[in-house]
Motif scaffolding. Structure first.
Motif, short mmCIF file in Angstrom:
data_model
loop_
_atom_site.label_atom_id
_atom_site.label_comp_id
_atom_site.label_asym_id
_atom_site.label_seq_id
_atom_site.Cartn_x
_atom_site.Cartn_y
_atom_site.Cartn_z
N HIS A 274 4.91 26.69 -16.69
CA HIS A 274 5.15 27.54 -15.52
C HIS A 274 3.97 27.40 -14.54
O HIS A 274 2.83 27.31 -14.97
CB HIS A 274 5.27 28.98 -16.00
CG HIS A 274 5.85 29.90 -14.99
ND1 HIS A 274 5.14 30.35 -13.90
CD2 HIS A 274 7.08 30.48 -14.90
CE1 HIS A 274 5.91 31.16 -13.19
NE2 HIS A 274 7.09 31.25 -13.77
N VAL B 116 2.40 29.51 -12.86
CA VAL B 116 1.35 30.52 -13.09
C VAL B 116 0.42 30.08 -14.22
O VAL B 116 -0.81 30.19 -14.12
CB VAL B 116 1.96 31.91 -13.40
CG1 VAL B 116 0.89 32.87 -13.89
CG2 VAL B 116 2.61 32.48 -12.16
N SER B 117 1.00 29.54 -15.29
CA SER B 117 0.17 29.05 -16.40
C SER B 117 -0.69 27.89 -15.94
O SER B 117 -1.84 27.73 -16.35
CB SER B 117 1.04 28.59 -17.58
OG SER B 117 1.90 29.61 -17.96
N TYR C 13 -3.53 29.19 -13.90
CA TYR C 13 -4.45 29.83 -14.86
C TYR C 13 -5.35 28.77 -15.49
O TYR C 13 -6.56 28.92 -15.55
CB TYR C 13 -3.60 30.53 -15.91
CG TYR C 13 -4.36 31.21 -17.04
CD1 TYR C 13 -4.43 32.59 -17.12
CD2 TYR C 13 -4.99 30.46 -18.03
CE1 TYR C 13 -5.10 33.21 -18.15
CE2 TYR C 13 -5.67 31.08 -19.05
CZ TYR C 13 -5.73 32.44 -19.11
OH TYR C 13 -6.41 33.04 -20.14
N ARG D 263 -2.42 40.10 -16.24
CA ARG D 263 -1.29 40.73 -15.57
C ARG D 263 -1.72 42.03 -14.92
O ARG D 263 -2.52 42.77 -15.48
CB ARG D 263 -0.20 41.06 -16.58
CG ARG D 263 0.47 39.84 -17.10
CD ARG D 263 1.75 40.23 -17.82
NE ARG D 263 2.42 39.01 -18.20
CZ ARG D 263 2.90 38.77 -19.41
NH1 ARG D 263 2.83 39.68 -20.33
NH2 ARG D 263 3.48 37.63 -19.67
N PHE E 150 2.38 41.13 -11.43
CA PHE E 150 1.84 39.91 -10.84
C PHE E 150 0.54 39.57 -11.56
O PHE E 150 0.19 40.23 -12.55
CB PHE E 150 1.65 40.08 -9.33
CG PHE E 150 0.76 41.23 -8.92
CD1 PHE E 150 1.21 42.54 -9.03
CD2 PHE E 150 -0.52 41.00 -8.45
CE1 PHE E 150 0.39 43.61 -8.65
CE2 PHE E 150 -1.34 42.07 -8.07
CZ PHE E 150 -0.88 43.37 -8.18
N HIS E 151 -0.14 38.54 -11.12
CA HIS E 151 -1.34 38.11 -11.85
C HIS E 151 -2.55 38.06 -10.93
O HIS E 151 -2.44 37.63 -9.78
CB HIS E 151 -1.13 36.72 -12.45
CG HIS E 151 -0.01 36.66 -13.43
ND1 HIS E 151 1.30 36.50 -13.05
CD2 HIS E 151 0.00 36.78 -14.78
CE1 HIS E 151 2.07 36.50 -14.12
NE2 HIS E 151 1.31 36.67 -15.18
N LEU F 227 -3.36 35.30 -8.45
CA LEU F 227 -3.07 33.99 -9.04
C LEU F 227 -1.72 33.44 -8.57
O LEU F 227 -1.58 32.25 -8.26
CB LEU F 227 -3.02 34.20 -10.56
CG LEU F 227 -3.43 33.09 -11.46
CD1 LEU F 227 -4.21 33.67 -12.61
CD2 LEU F 227 -2.22 32.40 -12.01
N ASP F 228 -0.72 34.32 -8.48
CA ASP F 228 0.61 33.87 -8.07
C ASP F 228 0.58 33.34 -6.63
O ASP F 228 1.22 32.35 -6.30
CB ASP F 228 1.61 35.02 -8.14
CG ASP F 228 1.40 35.86 -9.38
OD1 ASP F 228 1.98 35.54 -10.41
OD2 ASP F 228 0.59 36.81 -9.31
N ALA G 236 -0.68 29.95 -6.55
CA ALA G 236 0.37 29.00 -6.98
C ALA G 236 1.33 28.73 -5.83
O ALA G 236 1.72 27.59 -5.58
CB ALA G 236 1.12 29.55 -8.19
N LEU H 206 7.98 34.71 -4.26
CA LEU H 206 7.32 35.10 -5.51
C LEU H 206 8.31 35.59 -6.56
O LEU H 206 8.13 35.40 -7.76
CB LEU H 206 6.28 36.20 -5.22
CG LEU H 206 5.49 36.72 -6.42
CD1 LEU H 206 4.73 35.62 -7.12
CD2 LEU H 206 4.53 37.82 -6.00
N PHE I 133 9.50 33.45 -9.40
CA PHE I 133 8.58 33.14 -10.50
C PHE I 133 9.02 33.79 -11.81
O PHE I 133 8.76 33.26 -12.88
CB PHE I 133 7.17 33.69 -10.19
CG PHE I 133 6.34 32.81 -9.31
CD1 PHE I 133 6.79 32.37 -8.09
CD2 PHE I 133 5.06 32.43 -9.72
CE1 PHE I 133 6.00 31.58 -7.28
CE2 PHE I 133 4.27 31.63 -8.92
CZ PHE I 133 4.74 31.21 -7.69
#
Ligand code: DAH
Length: 369
Positions: free
Chosen positions: A107, A109-110, A113, A202, A216-217, A320-321, A324, A333, A336
């Protein structure tokens, strides 16, 4: 004309000869279907006298039952055979080695990260964590957010109901954390300076549109040591943003801002070029807000048990999102978190392409998209 015995023999032979369910069904329709020969025979009963009808009816019924049970027996035999054939055909050899082109995707997001932790890891930062369910002290009070601060208002924050009577006494209630900043306090409580951490995780706020989702992150950053100044903050974030967008140079500016937990506070913008349907990062005369930052407020250091006369620090927080979305050109968003495999196939990353500072971060040629 065929007599009943002949008809019966013929149909039973056809049933026995049916090689698959399809031809068995054809045989059934020819005999018992709406226009099947037995159905037709039964229809002719109406023309007979009552006496004859009784006898013929009995004979036809016996015939029909015999045919039905032959069909049933053949059907279950064929079904078993077809199942066995399928099982034999679909057998997989689990001892075969895995193929390199796996189906799964990482993903975005990962991926971000991994990229961010690789960059800060290289600079000597540790990864710190805190709970998603936070107490009011860590989420607000210790971060110098007083009881009447707008960030505490119900429309932003998800409060957990108080256990016993359901009343909400703001000062000792629990929330699902609205930002990763409480990890600053948790880290200070556990660790003496020098501190150099990032805290990805999170976060939750009651908000929902193309750029906001209730979950969200964020990534929090915290550096505390003796003689830390705003120059360290600027150098660190400049190096980060260059590495993240995989460019050698990038225009950056800091705008004065306000966060209760930093003094002074700033927002960092990066240079970009905005056109009707494209956003180019790294050049141009437009600016894009990218993160919030500042020097840790003395009250926050005190709340974490650190003497502000002896130590200073800087902190930063970024979405973070949003990173991305910017880096990989993803417009909404909300998509996601919809768990749509087609979306993941399109925007996801091949698992074996690990992000590292030496091997490459995104492996897609930086700002290609
Ligand atoms: N916690 C802030 C937010 O959620 C982000 C932030 C801003 C974090 C500035 C920081 C900081 O550490 O220095 O909006």
């Amino acid at each position: 004309m065929e007599n009943i015995e002949d008809i019966k023999k013929r149909i039973l032979t056809e049933i026995a000869a049916a090689e698959n369910l399809k031809s068995l069904e054809e045989t059934r329709v020819l005999a018992l279907g709406k226009k099947g020969c037995i159905t037709e025979m039964m229809k002719s009963l109406g023309a007979l006298s009552p006496e004859e009808r009784k006898e013929a009816g009995r004979v036809f019924n016996v015939l029909k039952m015999e045919i039905e049970s032959a069909l049933e027996a053949r059907k279950s035999l064929l079904e078993k055979a077809e199942l066995n054939a399928r099982l034999a055909e679909e057998k997989i050899d689990v001892t075969l080695p895995v193929r390199p082109e796996t189906q799964g995707r990482i993903h975005p997001v990962s991926k971000i990260y991994e990229e961010v932790t690789a960059i800060f890891g290289e600079m000597g930062f540790d990864v710190a964590e805190g709970p998603d369910i936070e107490d009011d002290f860590h989420n607000f009070t210790a971060l110098n957010i007083p009881a009447n601060h707008p960030a505490r208002q119900m429309h932003d924050t998800f409060y957990l109901p108080k256990e016993a009577n359901g009343s909400r006494d703001i000062d000792d209630s629990y929330v699902i954390r609205t930002h990763t900043s409480p990890v600053q306090i948790r880290t200070m409580e556990k660790q003496r300076p020098p501190i150099r951490i990032i805290a990805p995780g999170r976060t939750y706020r009651s908000d929902y549109d193309a750029t906001h989702t209730p979950m969200f992150h964020q990534i929090e950053g915290l550096v505390i040591d003796r003689n830390i100044t705003m120059a360290h903050l600027k150098g660190c974030l400049y190096d980060f943003i260059k590495a993240f967008f995989e460019v050698d140079e990038i225009p950056v500016r800091y705008r004065p801002s306000f966060f209760p937990f930093t003094e002074p506070s700033a927002e960092m913008d990066i240079g970009c070029k905005k056109s009707k349907d494209e956003l180019k990062i790294g050049a141009g005369t437009d600016w894009l807000e990218i993160l919030g930052c500042g020097m840790v407020h003395p009250n926050v250091l005190k709340a974490g048990g650190i003497d502000p006369e002896e130590y200073q620090g800087f902190a930063f927080g970024l979405g973070l999102d949003r990173l991305a979305m910017l880096k990989y050109g993803i417009p909404d968003l909300r998509t996601f978190f919809e768990s749509d495999v087609r979306w993941l196939k399109h925007y996801g990353f091949v698992p074996l392409d690990e992000s590292s500072m030496t091997g490459g971060l995104s492996n897609n040629g930086g700002l290609a998209r």
